[in-house]
Design a protein around this motif. Structure first.
Motif, mmCIF file in Angstrom:
data_model
loop_
_atom_site.group_PDB
_atom_site.id
_atom_site.type_symbol
_atom_site.label_atom_id
_atom_site.label_comp_id
_atom_site.label_asym_id
_atom_site.label_seq_id
_atom_site.Cartn_x
_atom_site.Cartn_y
_atom_site.Cartn_z
ATOM 1 N N THR A 188 0.870 -1.191 0.000
ATOM 2 C CA THR A 188 0.000 0.000 0.000
ATOM 3 C C THR A 188 0.903 1.236 0.000
ATOM 4 O O THR A 188 1.896 1.271 0.739
ATOM 5 N N THR A 203 -4.116 7.052 -2.576
ATOM 6 C CA THR A 203 -3.633 5.746 -2.104
ATOM 7 C C THR A 203 -3.769 4.706 -3.198
ATOM 8 O O THR A 203 -4.791 4.668 -3.895
ATOM 9 N N THR A 205 -3.627 0.531 -3.287
ATOM 10 C CA THR A 205 -3.549 -0.682 -2.463
ATOM 11 C C THR A 205 -3.542 -1.899 -3.382
ATOM 12 O O THR A 205 -4.480 -2.087 -4.160
ATOM 13 N N HIS A 207 -4.113 -5.724 -3.860
ATOM 14 C CA HIS A 207 -4.850 -6.773 -3.130
ATOM 15 C C HIS A 207 -4.160 -8.132 -3.254
ATOM 16 O O HIS A 207 -4.303 -8.983 -2.390
#
Ligand SMILES: NC(=O)c1ccc[n+]([C@@H]2O[C@H](COP(=O)([O-])OP(=O)(O)OC[C@H]3O[C@@H](n4cnc5c(N)ncnc54)[C@H](O)[C@@H]3O)[C@@H](O)[C@H]2O)c1
Length: 238
Positions: A188, A203, A205, A207
């Motif tokens: 992240t 941001t 991120t 997964h």
């Protein structure tokens, strides 16, 4: 396409799965236990090599591929002190090197967003920019290669920041990158602009590791039979 995997850890295995599902053949797998199989004869059975090992081993592996005339895609982070040497060798040998601190398509789009946000924020010096990166506890380098790429993009736009640091600093010209190590976390990255009035954050991120792996396979398809030094920007035409 015939692919050699240099590094058969979390990323090597994820890349194998995607490459095979796209009809490519893995002709060589090298990890820390069989480095003696990394020979000129063996590597030349591949059209391209994909190297994901780590900071201490990447440069030597990349140099071997270049010397033996096999295009190399590298995603190892933490070895960039040697990047200029690798570039020089690649130019001398008319080889092919494609390096990306992050192969995910989303992160490469995020890089472009980051540059645009930094350019917009440049005149507003009441906003302090800082960064946070979060990865799994096995990660050897800090800050992440992706965080360094993001930081360099910010430094190129925001004149009030002079250098990035990976520690707490009271120097306002320092761009602070906080590194957190938490399991499980594929990655992240957050860039924050904070003023006394409000905050703006962007941001990315991840997964799963699949995004990095499919980008690395795409990069290998791009580099096959090419000569030169490339990044994911070239692969994605950004
Ligand atoms: N660029 C990206 O998109 C991206 C994404 C994820 C990870 N990474 C980076 O890729 C690297 C590998 O990540 P990982 O999660 O697969 O790590 P990992 O620890 O799971 O795997 C590393 C592999 O390298 C092998 N290895 C060690 N020394 C070697 C040597 N001398 N020759 C050949 N193989 C050797 C190990 O045996 C292991 O198989 C790290 O530097 C990581 O930061 C980059």
């Amino acid at each position: 396409m015939k692919i050699a995997l240099i590094g058969y850890g979390k990323m090597g295995k994820a890349i194998e799965e995607i490459a095979v599902s796209k009809g490519h053949e893995i002709v060589l797998k090298i990890d820390a236990n069989n480095t003696s199989d990394f020979s000129k004869e063996n590597i030349q059975k591949a059209n391209v090599a994909i190297e994901f090992t780590g900071p201490d081993t990447a440069f030597e592996n990349i140099s071997k591929c270049i010397q033996w005339g096999v295009p190399v895609i590298s995603g190892s982070t933490g070895w960039l002190d040697h990047f200029e040497k690798a570039k020089k060798l690649c130019e001398e040998k008319k080889g092919c090197l494609l390096y990306a601190s992050n192969f995910s398509i989303g992160v490469n789009l995020f890089f472009e967003i980051n540059k645009q946000v930094a350019a917009l924020m440049e005149p507003y010096d009441n906003y302090n920019v800082s960064m946070t990166e979060i990865h799994h506890t096995e990660k050897k380098d800090a800050p992440s290669g992706t965080a360094i790429s993001l930081a360099e993009q910010i430094l190129a736009q925001i004149g009030r920041k002079k250098k990035w640091v990976n520690e707490i600093s009271s120097e306002t010209s320092d761009l602070i990158i906080r590194s957190e190590r938490i399991d499980p976390a594929p990655g992240t990255h957050t860039v924050s602009y904070d003023s006394p009035i409000d905050s703006i954050e962007i941001t990315h991120t991840a997964h799963t590791r699949k995004g990095f792996a499919s980008g690395a396979v795409l990069a290998a398809e791009f580099a096959n039979q090419k000569m030169g030094i490339f990044t994911m920007k070239d692969v994605l035409g950004l």
